[in-house]
Design a protein around this motif. Sequence first.
Motif, short mmCIF file in Angstrom:
data_model
loop_
_atom_site.label_atom_id
_atom_site.label_comp_id
_atom_site.label_asym_id
_atom_site.label_seq_id
_atom_site.Cartn_x
_atom_site.Cartn_y
_atom_site.Cartn_z
N TYR A 241 15.08 -3.66 6.13
CA TYR A 241 14.12 -3.13 5.17
C TYR A 241 12.74 -3.30 5.79
CZ TYR A 241 17.91 -3.07 1.79
OH TYR A 241 19.09 -2.81 1.16
N GLN B 96 23.66 -4.56 5.90
CA GLN B 96 22.63 -3.53 5.80
C GLN B 96 21.80 -3.52 7.08
OE1 GLN B 96 22.14 -1.42 3.28
NE2 GLN B 96 23.45 -2.32 1.70
N THR B 97 21.12 -2.39 7.33
CA THR B 97 20.08 -2.36 8.35
C THR B 97 18.78 -2.85 7.72
OG1 THR B 97 19.65 -0.03 7.83
CG2 THR B 97 21.14 -0.50 9.67
N LYS C 166 15.88 -6.11 0.08
CA LYS C 166 15.28 -4.91 -0.50
C LYS C 166 14.25 -5.20 -1.57
CE LYS C 166 19.13 -4.39 -3.78
NZ LYS C 166 20.23 -3.51 -4.20
N CYS D 196 10.26 1.20 3.35
CA CYS D 196 11.17 2.22 3.86
C CYS D 196 12.30 1.60 4.67
CB CYS D 196 10.40 3.21 4.73
SG CYS D 196 9.58 2.42 6.14
N ARG D 197 13.15 2.49 5.19
CA ARG D 197 14.19 2.11 6.14
C ARG D 197 14.22 3.18 7.23
NH1 ARG D 197 19.42 0.19 2.80
NH2 ARG D 197 19.77 -0.99 4.73
N THR E 297 11.93 3.89 0.31
CA THR E 297 12.95 3.30 -0.55
C THR E 297 12.28 2.47 -1.64
OG1 THR E 297 14.93 1.91 -0.62
CG2 THR E 297 13.23 1.26 0.92
N PHE F 278 11.31 7.55 9.15
CA PHE F 278 11.53 6.54 8.13
C PHE F 278 11.67 7.23 6.77
CE2 PHE F 278 8.92 4.75 11.49
CZ PHE F 278 9.55 3.56 11.78
#
Length: 256
Positions: free
Chosen positions: A144, A141-142, A20, A156-157, A186, A183
């Motif tokens: 980034y 996590q998925t 991230k 974003c994600r 973030t 999306f």
Amino acid sequence: MIKGLLGIIDKMHIEVFPSKEYIEPPKKTIIVQLNPEKYTMKHNVVFCESQATGTSGSDLSFNRIEGEEVTFDFFFDSSGIVPPGKIKDGKGEETFLDAVGDIANALKPAIVNPFGEVETVEKDVEEFKNLLMGYDGDTHQTAYLRLLWGGYSLSCRLKSMDIEYTLFRKDGRPIRAKVKCTFKGTVSYKIMVAKENKSSPDLTHERIIKMNDNLALLSESIYDNNSFYIDVAKNNKLLSFRKVSLGQKIKFPPIK
């Protein structure tokens, strides 16, 4: 740059990052097959609603501003009519040979072997989906992501993905698909706190010099440290931290 000189349209890039912080280079870069025809942006303000007993209206109290949401439609086609998209390691920078190859593909006539079997888009769509929303067992996590298209950039994600298949082979396997992706923007906790704190040393500040202002004292008030005034003077190309003119605009850059 190379593509622009050769008259090739720049394709949208989606960079896939390992964390991230967005500090390390991207693991992969997706170069889309076709640029989206449009995109939709959504900005949302969240309020807390309260209503007193016996009243007909409610009082809206500000809660938060949610991250930007943007929706794109991505198209996949394996019929051979459109040059394929690309997935590259790292930043996916285009070389001269890449640009020449794109020109050759654009000029190549779309001849389809009537006796051959057209490839399906299932593999390409699945790879696209795994890069954007695949679960990482190490970080839990998925992915980034960073969207880059022209002057548009968004860290974003992926929030949602809808896949619609629209053209099929005789055996029912798809050769064309539209993938609608939403999306959500973030930011890291550090940057978020800095943006919400107007006096944060992690943001660039501007001050107009007033009577009796002192560069050293201004620096100390912004950075909570009295040792940065020399750096501020250099950043503003001042000959001396003492030679500051009344009404002069001074920038105080973020601490790195």
